[in-house]
Design a protein around this motif. Structure first.
Motif, PDB file in Angstrom:
ATOM      1  N   GLY A   1       0.810  -1.205   0.000  1.00 35.74           N
ATOM      2  CA  GLY A   1       0.000   0.000   0.000  1.00 35.74           C
ATOM      3  C   GLY A   1       0.844   1.256   0.000  1.00 35.74           C
ATOM      4  O   GLY A   1       2.061   1.223  -0.209  1.00 35.74           O
ATOM      5  N   LYS A   2       0.178   2.351   0.242  1.00 36.46           N
ATOM      6  CA  LYS A   2       0.805   3.675   0.231  1.00 36.46           C
ATOM      7  C   LYS A   2       1.063   4.124   1.669  1.00 36.46           C
ATOM      8  O   LYS A   2       0.188   4.020   2.532  1.00 36.46           O
ATOM      9  N   TRP A   3       2.287   4.624   1.906  1.00 37.66           N
ATOM     10  CA  TRP A   3       2.721   5.031   3.234  1.00 37.66           C
ATOM     11  C   TRP A   3       3.333   6.431   3.173  1.00 37.66           C
ATOM     12  O   TRP A   3       3.994   6.776   2.200  1.00 37.66           O
ATOM     13  N   THR A   4       3.149   7.219   4.200  1.00 31.11           N
ATOM     14  CA  THR A   4       3.827   8.504   4.337  1.00 31.11           C
ATOM     15  C   THR A   4       5.127   8.244   5.078  1.00 31.11           C
ATOM     16  O   THR A   4       5.118   7.707   6.194  1.00 31.11           O
ATOM     17  N   TYR A   5       6.258   8.610   4.453  1.00 36.32           N
ATOM     18  CA  TYR A   5       7.597   8.259   4.954  1.00 36.32           C
ATOM     19  C   TYR A   5       8.311   9.496   5.492  1.00 36.32           C
ATOM     20  O   TYR A   5       8.293  10.563   4.876  1.00 36.32           O
ATOM     21  N   ARG A   6       8.964   9.327   6.646  1.00 33.69           N
ATOM     22  CA  ARG A   6       9.826  10.365   7.210  1.00 33.69           C
ATOM     23  C   ARG A   6      11.017   9.685   7.878  1.00 33.69           C
ATOM     24  O   ARG A   6      10.872   8.629   8.490  1.00 33.69           O
ATOM     25  N   SER A   7      12.200  10.299   7.739  1.00 35.25           N
ATOM     26  CA  SER A   7      13.383   9.757   8.411  1.00 35.25           C
ATOM     27  C   SER A   7      14.145  10.870   9.109  1.00 35.25           C
ATOM     28  O   SER A   7      14.121  12.029   8.686  1.00 35.25           O
ATOM     29  N   LEU A   8      14.812  10.478  10.200  1.00 39.53           N
ATOM     30  CA  LEU A   8      15.545  11.414  11.052  1.00 39.53           C
ATOM     31  C   LEU A   8      16.948  10.894  11.311  1.00 39.53           C
ATOM     32  O   LEU A   8      17.140   9.695  11.525  1.00 39.53           O
ATOM     33  N   LEU A   9      17.924  11.791  11.289  1.00 44.73           N
ATOM     34  CA  LEU A   9      19.300  11.418  11.605  1.00 44.73           C
ATOM     35  C   LEU A   9      19.392  10.857  13.014  1.00 44.73           C
ATOM     36  O   LEU A   9      18.682  11.305  13.922  1.00 44.73           O
ATOM     37  N   ASN A  10      20.268   9.906  13.215  1.00 48.06           N
ATOM     38  CA  ASN A  10      20.470   9.289  14.530  1.00 48.06           C
ATOM     39  C   ASN A  10      21.522  10.080  15.301  1.00 48.06           C
ATOM     40  O   ASN A  10      22.657   9.646  15.439  1.00 48.06           O
ATOM     41  N   ASP A  11      21.147  11.235  15.788  1.00 42.86           N
ATOM     42  CA  ASP A  11      22.048  12.085  16.565  1.00 42.86           C
ATOM     43  C   ASP A  11      21.539  12.144  17.995  1.00 42.86           C
ATOM     44  O   ASP A  11      20.416  12.584  18.237  1.00 42.86           O
TER      45      ASP A  11
END
Length: 139
Positions: free
Chosen positions: A8-18
């Motif tokens: 299906g369709k997903w809203t994607y977000r990623s964040l740096l591992n700091d």
């Protein structure tokens, strides 16, 4: 992972591992876009991931477990150069006792930049940078 659960369709977000808790949240952004997962065979998956100015084709697999897992690689050409990212994620089901009408199934996981590429500001985005991601079912 049940194919129907990951597709299906997903809203994607990623964040740096700091781990620096004093960093402004906006400085942790790694990526944002739309993730589309489709089936390819009994446990395979294909799809796309992309946002403003970038798009990658996905190929990978899904696995049953507790929790269920997806693993895929995204490849594409952005501004004339190759981009390659590897992803691994786990399905997080909705809470059965939630009263929130906005709760959605999610995939949470990790992404690594597999090959370096230019960053659009005259510099290089190096290979090996790892970020955490989450994807919320869009529909």
């Amino acid at each position: 992972m049940q194919q129907s659960a990951s597709c299906g369709k997903w809203t994607y977000r990623s964040l740096l591992n700091d781990p620096d808790g004093s960093l402004e949240f906006s400085k942790l952004e790694f990526g944002e876009g739309t993730l589309q997962i489709d089936t390819a065979g009994s446990a395979g998956l294909t799809g796309t991931i992309g946002g403003t100015g970038w798009a990658l084709s996905l190929w990978g697999c899904a696995g049953n477990g507790s929790p269920a897992q997806v693993r895929f690689q995204g490849k594409g050409e952005v501004n004339g150069e190759p981009w390659v990212y590897d992803y691994i994620g786990w399905l997080v089901p909705v809470w059965p006792n939630s009263t929130s009408k906005q709760q959605r199934t999610a995939i949470v996981g990790s992404v690594v930049r597999t090959t370096p590429h230019t960053n659009g500001s005259g510099g290089i985005s190096p290979a090996g940078v790892v970020a955490s991601f989450y994807a919320m079912r869009a529909s």
